[in-house]
Design an enzyme around this catalytic site. Structure first.
Site, mmCIF file in Angstrom:
data_model
loop_
_atom_site.group_PDB
_atom_site.id
_atom_site.type_symbol
_atom_site.label_atom_id
_atom_site.label_comp_id
_atom_site.label_asym_id
_atom_site.label_seq_id
_atom_site.Cartn_x
_atom_site.Cartn_y
_atom_site.Cartn_z
ATOM 1 N N HIS A 167 1.768 8.659 -7.377
ATOM 2 C CA HIS A 167 1.346 9.176 -6.077
ATOM 3 C C HIS A 167 2.257 8.663 -4.966
ATOM 4 O O HIS A 167 1.810 8.401 -3.849
ATOM 5 C CB HIS A 167 -0.111 8.776 -5.794
ATOM 6 C CG HIS A 167 -1.097 9.401 -6.736
ATOM 7 N ND1 HIS A 167 -2.424 9.045 -6.783
ATOM 8 C CD2 HIS A 167 -0.935 10.380 -7.678
ATOM 9 C CE1 HIS A 167 -3.045 9.759 -7.718
ATOM 10 N NE2 HIS A 167 -2.149 10.565 -8.274
ATOM 11 N N TYR A 168 3.534 8.515 -5.259
ATOM 12 C CA TYR A 168 4.467 8.012 -4.243
ATOM 13 C C TYR A 168 4.715 9.074 -3.176
ATOM 14 O O TYR A 168 4.607 10.277 -3.411
ATOM 15 C CB TYR A 168 5.778 7.557 -4.892
ATOM 16 C CG TYR A 168 6.298 8.461 -5.978
ATOM 17 C CD1 TYR A 168 7.023 9.598 -5.674
ATOM 18 C CD2 TYR A 168 6.043 8.178 -7.320
ATOM 19 C CE1 TYR A 168 7.494 10.433 -6.662
ATOM 20 C CE2 TYR A 168 6.504 9.019 -8.319
ATOM 21 C CZ TYR A 168 7.230 10.146 -7.985
ATOM 22 O OH TYR A 168 7.682 10.988 -8.969
#
Length: 591
Positions: A528-529
């Site tokens: 989830h960067y």
């Protein structure tokens, strides 16, 4: 512990292993796809007679060129094509006839594939955490665990989006590709244990982001087939959309003769290595739009001359615009896991249930590793001992002999050792921030990315609280009744997990005594960067790149936090939303 180590290895590459197979109806499926997506073709078919960037004409350019056919790029291209000509350039192939991408039961295989043609491009952050970025039409929605849940109302308000248009855009996605999951026994135990642990109330099945425990949507249907952002292209205007696959954009081209640089087109390479030029029209509203994700977008901007001047000059990149904020503010949501052993057969489930807490952590779960006894003997890709990344062998001892010994021993592990699942604890909205830098000028190579996990003490504090809650969930009577296992102590549970955690972070002797050390030593990614092109620093509130004309960014690189518990729903919605906004701004009432 070797068996537990192997089990944990499976999870972190999401190695829920099955035989790689082609569906019996693949021939029919290919014909159906050709009918639904006649505008998708290989990059090498791009006409050589297209006008050159060096000599553009008034009439032959595209209204929009979108770089990246991913989670945001596909709905964006579909929406814009209703009124304007769109060229969508995707560096990967299609997901439709790729069984490793299309089926839930093969979920791990693409992530484990480190070849040059994989739909998933492996990269390792400078923190020592193994990661992956999508390289396929549909982007991250084609290689993720499928969970679909909206952003909070607070997030929508914070980014300044029109709530009415947001609430029109989400259902457009949901009606086409989102499903209600088959609620497994494992996930039911997770739900009941979360409620027993105080993560209440139970909010039932909902897409909304609400405190408590809930069941969310999934892009896997009841047959286990994935429905990705690429399928949203079926709603496009086929007369106005061209999608080129295996089209790797090398750089954005600018006209720098005026007061401000303006984007005029792109240079891309096809699957045969031949370079092509594509241009946008001379209409003042025509644009190049970058939707290449949190890694690809800042990388491409810098390769095209927009970024920190000293870093660009170091690589002999001609500076179009000095912007020190490109590549800065990179954030990844750190995740830690607790292994849940089981004495009963556990069927595969990915993310279905989530606990949204006021502690600043989210609790999720997955289960099941294999439907085939033979699959535990496979090569396991990015976390495979065969490529020297087995955490249970210290780095200095990762000789070929040690690796071969592990492979041999792995074959003797009983299938029963692979039963179980994981409770995942994710820190929401981390305060720890990193950056992205180029290492060379090859767009195919990963840039250097640092996330600085737990560098801020508040993140570490929340991780500790998350691990306490996760162990409480595992120790719940609902779980012990389900797994038919005794209630284990916290230290025993941590020991089962830490011995097998797969990353390249050095271990410490007290990592099962200190929850802080456990968090640091066992941190992994949940993919989830985000960040690298923040609003107000790299792009304006309408996502136009500051300081240049005819260039926009539409993807998660503009976020300073990950929306909801899992971002894919909001990133897809963002593509639809921004497409509608662009149409309305350009056409007014005609839109």
């Amino acid at each position: 512990m070797a068996s537990i180590g192997a089990v944990k290895i499976f999870f972190f590459s999401f190695a829920f292993c099955l035989f790689n197979f082609l569906p019996p109806s693949q021939g029919k499926q290919e014909k159906l796809n050709a009918y639904r997506y006649p505008f998708i073709r290989k990059a090498s078919t791009f006409p050589s007679s297209t006008p050159s960037i060096s000599a553009p004409t008034n009439n032959n350019g595209y209204d929009y060129i979108i770089i990246g056919g991913g989670t945001a790029g596909c709905p964006l291209a579909t929406t814009l094509s209703q009124k304007f000509s769109v060229l969508l350039l995707e560096r990967g192939g299609v997901p439709f006839t790729n069984p490793n991408v299309s089926f839930l039961e093969n979920f791990h295989i693409t992530l484990a594939d480190t070849s040059a043609t994989s739909a998933s491009q492996y990269f390792k952050s400078e923190d020592g955490v193994l990661n992956a970025r999508a390289r396929v039409l549909g982007g991250g929605s084609s290689i993720n665990a499928g969970f679909y849940t909206r952003a909070s109302s607070r997030f929508i308000e914070k980014v300044g989006w029109d709530p009415k248009l947001v609430n029109e855009s989400y259902p457009w996605i949901e009606k086409q590709i989102v499903h209600r999951p088959t609620f497994s026994s494992y996930q039911r135990a997770v739900r009941d244990s979360l409620l027993d642990s105080g993560v209440s109330p139970f909010n039932g099945f909902t897409y909304d982001h609400i405190y408590g425990t809930k069941l969310g949507g999934t892009i896997f249907d009841r047959f286990g087939r994935g429905h990705t952002a690429a399928e949203l292209l079926a709603s496009a205007n086929p007369q106005k959309l061209t999608v080129l696959i295996y089209a790797t954009v090398q750089k954005i081209v600018f006209d720098t003769k005026g007061k401000r640089p303006k984007a005029v087109g792109v240079i891309f390479e096809d699957e045969n290595g031949k370079q092509h030029e594509a241009i946008i029209g001379n209409d003042k509203e025509s644009e190049v739009i970058v939707s290449s994700g949190a890694i690809g977008t800042p990388q491409l901007l810098m390769l095209s001359g927009i970024g920190p001047k000293p870093e660009l000059e170091k690589l002999n990149i001609s500076v179009v615009l000095d912007n020190p904020f490109v590549g800065k503010g990179m954030v990844d949501n750190p995740m830690n896991t607790i292994f849940v052993p089981s004495n009963r057969e556990v069927h595969q489930s990915l993310i279905e249930t989530v606990g949204i807490t006021k502690l600043g952590v989210y609790i999720e779960a997955s289960s099941g590793f294999s439907q085939s006894p033979n699959s535990i003997h496979w090569h396991h890709g990015i976390v495979s001992p065969e490529i020297g990344q087995l955490s249970t062998i210290p780095p200095k001892q990762r000789s070929q002999e040690a690796v071969q010994a592990f492979i041999k021993n792995k074959k003797d592990i009983p299938v029963e050792a692979f039963r179980g699942g994981f409770i995942l604890s994710k820190v929401a909205n981390p305060w720890s921030v990193g950056d992205l830098k180029l290492v060379n000028t090859n767009v195919n190579d990963n840039p250097s990315v640092t996330f600085n996990y737990f560098s801020h003490p508040y993140d570490l504090h929340r991780c500790v609280e998350g691990i306490k809650l996760a162990t409480k969930v595992v120790q719940s009577q609902h779980f012990t009744n389900y797994t038919l296992c005794n209630r284990e102590t916290t230290e025993k549970l941590l020991n089962l997990s830490v011995k097998a955690s797969v990353n390249l972070v050095p271990r410490h002797a007290n990592d099962t005594k200190s929850l802080e050390q456990f968090c640091k030593d066992t941190v992994i990614t949940i993919w989830h960067y985000h960040g690298g092109c923040h609003v107000g620093k790299v792009v304006s509130s309408d996502h136009k790149v500051l300081g240049v004309d005819k260039l926009r960014v539409v993807d998660g690189s503009t976020f300073d936090e990950s929306p909801g518990t899992n971002p894919q729903a909001t990133v897809m919605m963002m593509g639809r939303y921004m497409g509608l906004k662009i149409l309305r701004d350009r056409l007014g009432k005609l839109a």
